[in-house]
Design a protein around this motif. Structure first.
Motif, PDB file in Angstrom:
ATOM      1  N   GLN A  62      83.388  91.205  45.837  1.00 24.63           N
ATOM      2  CA  GLN A  62      83.969  92.134  46.808  1.00 24.63           C
ATOM      3  C   GLN A  62      83.598  93.584  46.506  1.00 24.63           C
ATOM      4  O   GLN A  62      84.212  94.509  47.012  1.00 24.63           O
ATOM      5  CB  GLN A  62      85.494  91.974  46.819  1.00 24.63           C
ATOM      6  N   GLY A  63      82.606  93.758  45.681  1.00 24.26           N
ATOM      7  CA  GLY A  63      82.130  95.089  45.314  1.00 24.26           C
ATOM      8  C   GLY A  63      80.810  94.945  44.597  1.00 24.26           C
ATOM      9  O   GLY A  63      80.161  93.904  44.654  1.00 24.26           O
ATOM     10  N   ASP A  64      80.412  95.961  43.884  1.00 24.47           N
ATOM     11  CA  ASP A  64      79.100  95.955  43.248  1.00 24.47           C
ATOM     12  C   ASP A  64      79.053  95.014  42.051  1.00 24.47           C
ATOM     13  O   ASP A  64      79.942  95.004  41.201  1.00 24.47           O
ATOM     14  CB  ASP A  64      78.737  97.371  42.802  1.00 24.47           C
ATOM     15  N   ALA A  65      77.987  94.230  41.996  1.00 21.68           N
ATOM     16  CA  ALA A  65      77.709  93.342  40.873  1.00 21.68           C
ATOM     17  C   ALA A  65      76.331  93.711  40.343  1.00 21.68           C
ATOM     18  O   ALA A  65      75.310  93.404  40.966  1.00 21.68           O
ATOM     19  CB  ALA A  65      77.747  91.882  41.313  1.00 21.68           C
ATOM     20  N   LEU A  66      76.298  94.398  39.214  1.00 22.69           N
ATOM     21  CA  LEU A  66      75.050  94.925  38.675  1.00 22.69           C
ATOM     22  C   LEU A  66      74.744  94.283  37.328  1.00 22.69           C
ATOM     23  O   LEU A  66      75.650  94.026  36.532  1.00 22.69           O
ATOM     24  CB  LEU A  66      75.133  96.441  38.514  1.00 22.69           C
ATOM     25  N   GLY A  67      73.469  94.080  37.048  1.00 22.68           N
ATOM     26  CA  GLY A  67      73.064  93.568  35.746  1.00 22.68           C
ATOM     27  C   GLY A  67      73.796  92.284  35.403  1.00 22.68           C
ATOM     28  O   GLY A  67      73.725  91.284  36.121  1.00 22.68           O
ATOM     29  N   GLY A  68      74.525  92.318  34.280  1.00 18.97           N
ATOM     30  CA  GLY A  68      75.272  91.152  33.846  1.00 18.97           C
ATOM     31  C   GLY A  68      76.323  90.702  34.841  1.00 18.97           C
ATOM     32  O   GLY A  68      76.696  89.526  34.880  1.00 18.97           O
ATOM     33  N   GLY A  69      76.814  91.627  35.671  1.00 20.01           N
ATOM     34  CA  GLY A  69      77.746  91.245  36.719  1.00 20.01           C
ATOM     35  C   GLY A  69      77.075  90.359  37.760  1.00 20.01           C
ATOM     36  O   GLY A  69      77.663  89.385  38.248  1.00 20.01           O
ATOM     37  N   LEU A 112      65.190 100.218  34.980  1.00 20.47           N
ATOM     38  CA  LEU A 112      65.266 101.681  35.033  1.00 20.47           C
ATOM     39  C   LEU A 112      65.302 102.289  33.641  1.00 20.47           C
ATOM     40  O   LEU A 112      64.865 103.423  33.454  1.00 20.47           O
ATOM     41  CB  LEU A 112      66.503 102.128  35.820  1.00 20.47           C
ATOM     42  N   PHE A 113      65.866 101.558  32.671  1.00 25.20           N
ATOM     43  CA  PHE A 113      65.822 102.055  31.293  1.00 25.20           C
ATOM     44  C   PHE A 113      64.929 101.170  30.427  1.00 25.20           C
ATOM     45  O   PHE A 113      65.136 101.011  29.231  1.00 25.20           O
ATOM     46  CB  PHE A 113      67.226 102.232  30.686  1.00 25.20           C
ATOM     47  N   ASN A 114      63.900 100.584  31.083  1.00 23.80           N
ATOM     48  CA  ASN A 114      62.812  99.912  30.377  1.00 23.80           C
ATOM     49  C   ASN A 114      63.260  98.647  29.650  1.00 23.80           C
ATOM     50  O   ASN A 114      62.712  98.288  28.610  1.00 23.80           O
ATOM     51  CB  ASN A 114      62.135 100.874  29.392  1.00 23.80           C
ATOM     52  N   LEU A 115      64.255  97.966  30.223  1.00 19.82           N
ATOM     53  CA  LEU A 115      64.732  96.716  29.643  1.00 19.82           C
ATOM     54  C   LEU A 115      64.748  95.667  30.749  1.00 19.82           C
ATOM     55  O   LEU A 115      64.267  95.910  31.861  1.00 19.82           O
ATOM     56  CB  LEU A 115      66.130  96.922  29.031  1.00 19.82           C
ATOM     57  N   PHE A 116      65.259  94.485  30.475  1.00 21.78           N
ATOM     58  CA  PHE A 116      65.357  93.451  31.500  1.00 21.78           C
ATOM     59  C   PHE A 116      66.685  92.723  31.327  1.00 21.78           C
ATOM     60  O   PHE A 116      67.303  92.789  30.265  1.00 21.78           O
ATOM     61  CB  PHE A 116      64.171  92.475  31.399  1.00 21.78           C
ATOM     62  N   PRO A 117      67.176  92.048  32.359  1.00 22.81           N
ATOM     63  CA  PRO A 117      68.445  91.321  32.254  1.00 22.81           C
ATOM     64  C   PRO A 117      68.247  90.032  31.466  1.00 22.81           C
ATOM     65  O   PRO A 117      67.581  89.110  31.936  1.00 22.81           O
ATOM     66  CB  PRO A 117      68.810  91.046  33.717  1.00 22.81           C
ATOM     67  N   GLY A 118      68.834  89.974  30.270  1.00 22.52           N
ATOM     68  CA  GLY A 118      68.517  88.880  29.357  1.00 22.52           C
ATOM     69  C   GLY A 118      69.558  87.809  29.196  1.00 22.52           C
ATOM     70  O   GLY A 118      69.456  86.969  28.297  1.00 22.52           O
ATOM     71  N   MET A 119      70.566  87.778  30.060  1.00 23.21           N
ATOM     72  CA  MET A 119      71.640  86.799  29.900  1.00 23.21           C
ATOM     73  C   MET A 119      71.707  85.830  31.084  1.00 23.21           C
ATOM     74  O   MET A 119      72.778  85.479  31.558  1.00 23.21           O
ATOM     75  CB  MET A 119      72.993  87.501  29.714  1.00 23.21           C
ATOM     76  N   ASP A 164      64.949  91.784  20.985  1.00 28.06           N
ATOM     77  CA  ASP A 164      63.700  92.395  20.518  1.00 28.06           C
ATOM     78  C   ASP A 164      63.277  93.537  21.431  1.00 28.06           C
ATOM     79  O   ASP A 164      62.862  94.613  20.968  1.00 28.06           O
ATOM     80  CB  ASP A 164      62.589  91.343  20.460  1.00 28.06           C
ATOM     81  N   ALA A 165      63.376  93.313  22.741  1.00 32.04           N
ATOM     82  CA  ALA A 165      62.983  94.353  23.703  1.00 32.04           C
ATOM     83  C   ALA A 165      63.902  95.565  23.621  1.00 32.04           C
ATOM     84  O   ALA A 165      63.452  96.711  23.715  1.00 32.04           O
ATOM     85  CB  ALA A 165      62.983  93.778  25.119  1.00 32.04           C
ATOM     86  N   ALA A 166      65.200  95.318  23.431  1.00 35.54           N
ATOM     87  CA  ALA A 166      66.169  96.418  23.330  1.00 35.54           C
ATOM     88  C   ALA A 166      65.854  97.315  22.143  1.00 35.54           C
ATOM     89  O   ALA A 166      65.966  98.546  22.224  1.00 35.54           O
ATOM     90  CB  ALA A 166      67.583  95.865  23.221  1.00 35.54           C
ATOM     91  N   LEU A 167      65.434  96.726  21.041  1.00 37.47           N
ATOM     92  CA  LEU A 167      65.143  97.505  19.833  1.00 37.47           C
ATOM     93  C   LEU A 167      63.809  98.245  19.918  1.00 37.47           C
ATOM     94  O   LEU A 167      63.517  99.083  19.067  1.00 37.47           O
ATOM     95  CB  LEU A 167      65.162  96.588  18.609  1.00 37.47           C
ATOM     96  N   ARG A 211      63.759 108.269  25.453  1.00 31.51           N
ATOM     97  CA  ARG A 211      63.862 108.566  26.883  1.00 31.51           C
ATOM     98  C   ARG A 211      64.652 107.478  27.604  1.00 31.51           C
ATOM     99  O   ARG A 211      65.463 107.758  28.500  1.00 31.51           O
ATOM    100  CB  ARG A 211      62.476 108.692  27.488  1.00 31.51           C
ATOM    101  N   ASP A 212      64.417 106.228  27.221  1.00 25.98           N
ATOM    102  CA  ASP A 212      65.126 105.109  27.840  1.00 25.98           C
ATOM    103  C   ASP A 212      66.610 105.134  27.471  1.00 25.98           C
ATOM    104  O   ASP A 212      67.477 104.849  28.305  1.00 25.98           O
ATOM    105  CB  ASP A 212      64.507 103.787  27.395  1.00 25.98           C
ATOM    106  N   LEU A 213      66.903 105.496  26.230  1.00 24.94           N
ATOM    107  CA  LEU A 213      68.299 105.601  25.795  1.00 24.94           C
ATOM    108  C   LEU A 213      69.027 106.716  26.539  1.00 24.94           C
ATOM    109  O   LEU A 213      70.215 106.587  26.857  1.00 24.94           O
ATOM    110  CB  LEU A 213      68.368 105.835  24.286  1.00 24.94           C
ATOM    111  N   LYS A 214      68.301 107.799  26.831  1.00 32.50           N
ATOM    112  CA  LYS A 214      68.915 108.883  27.601  1.00 32.50           C
ATOM    113  C   LYS A 214      69.253 108.417  29.014  1.00 32.50           C
ATOM    114  O   LYS A 214      70.295 108.767  29.565  1.00 32.50           O
ATOM    115  CB  LYS A 214      67.978 110.093  27.635  1.00 32.50           C
ATOM    116  N   MET A 215      68.358 107.625  29.594  1.00 33.13           N
ATOM    117  CA  MET A 215      68.627 107.073  30.921  1.00 33.13           C
ATOM    118  C   MET A 215      69.843 106.151  30.879  1.00 33.13           C
ATOM    119  O   MET A 215      70.716 106.197  31.765  1.00 33.13           O
ATOM    120  CB  MET A 215      67.401 106.310  31.414  1.00 33.13           C
TER     121      MET A 215
END
Length: 312
Positions: A139-146, A170-177, A267-270, A275-279
């Motif tokens: 009933q609202g936004d479902a983003l990433g893990g949502g 957008l912050f150079n990662l991917f949805p991993g779950m 592995d990708a997160a590390l 710049r990605d962390l700032k995003m």
């Protein structure tokens, strides 16, 4: 309890008091309703994940049965929604991710990812109960893990104003779950990869057109749409659930697959850079502002605008 079985819509609260995951049971339809009720940002904090797991672990251990007022009740349908206005779930705990990545704490990141999969896998497997159907009520936004959580159900019911997407790129990662596995089951691997790499957040109507959302409901009518779907399909429930079981055989999502993908995610997160962390931090701030003032602006659009301003 027997005198309640004819009263559709009458729900009995149950579960752990003061939990961030509130639960009710509707005896007339055998429906368990679970609602995210997070403290602070509506994301998958460790505390929300643990409260969710505490409920779902018992449901899985009891093969689709719950205890209400001392009586064991069979759950035919399990609906997951949210108590946060205009938000289903905003995904992973990005503030925690920033801290752990900066600290190079691989084990803590891996622990968070495993806890997510501990919650996702039983839901994907219908809590190891062949007579239980899972439904996500968005009933609202479902983003990433949502969004991943919504995808883990057999059926997705979404209101027209809901938006869903996977903005991690957008912050150079991917949805991993679970996103790759669960989207591939619905729309194929190529289309799933394109959606993930786009970072787009799409309206429910578009996702319904794509075959990701099963039922599109008018705003404010999501619960009614779920109830109507249950009443319409209940007489053919045995055959319907067999079809969903066959879906899992044709396109299986195994625990081993999910665990391996989370290792790739860690592995990708590390490897992501400052710049990605700032995003990521900008998205956290946008989420916090949204929770404080009820801003309906998509948090990723807000963060992306700040990023462009910072580098422009």
């Amino acid at each position: 309890m027997s005198n309640m079985r004819d009263a559709v819509g009458l729900c009995v609260p149950y579960g752990k008091p003061n939990s961030q995951y509130e639960t009710e049971f509707e005896p007339a339809t055998g429906t368990a309703w679970g609602y995210f009720k997070p403290k602070g940002v509506a994301c998958y904090s460790l505390s929300l994940l643990k409260d969710l797991f505490a409920h779902d672990e018992r449901l899985a251990a009891n093969r689709g049965r719950i205890e209400i007022e001392g009586d064991s009740q069979e759950v035919s349908y399990y609906v997951t929604g949210s108590r946060t206005p205009r938000v289903f779930n905003l995904g992973g705990d990005l503030a925690l991710f920033v801290l752990l990545i900066k600290a190079r704490d691989r084990e803590a990141l891996a622990h968070y990812a495993r806890l997510c999969i501990d919650n996702m896998y039983p839901r994907i497997r219908n809590f190891f109960c062949p007579t239980l159907t899972t439904i996500s009520l968005v009933q609202g936004d479902a983003l990433g893990g949502g969004f991943e959580s919504a995808l883990s159900s057999d059926i997705i019911v979404a209101e027209e104003s809901a938006q869903m997407g996977l903005p991690e790129i957008l912050f150079n990662l991917f949805p991993g779950m679970g996103a790759c596995s669960l989207l591939s089951r619905r729309i194929g691997l190529r289309a799933a990869e394109e959606l993930i790499l786009s970072g787009k957040v799409l309206p429910a109507a578009k996702l319904h057109e794509m075959g990701i959302v099963d039922v599109l409901a008018k705003d404010g009518e999501g619960e009614d749409a779920v109830t109507q779907w249950i009443m319409k399909n209940d007489r053919r429930r045995n055959g319907m659930q067999a079809v969903y079981a066959a879906r899992q055989l044709v396109h299986p999502v195994t625990r081993e697959e999910l665990d391996a993908i989370t290792e790739t995610w860690v592995d990708a997160a590390l490897r992501i850079e400052d710049r990605d962390l700032k995003m990521m931090s900008r998205i956290v701030r946008a989420q916090m502002r949204r929770m404080d003032v009820g801003d309906v602006t998509d948090v990723t659009d807000t963060a992306l605008a700040e990023e462009r301003a910072a580098v422009g």
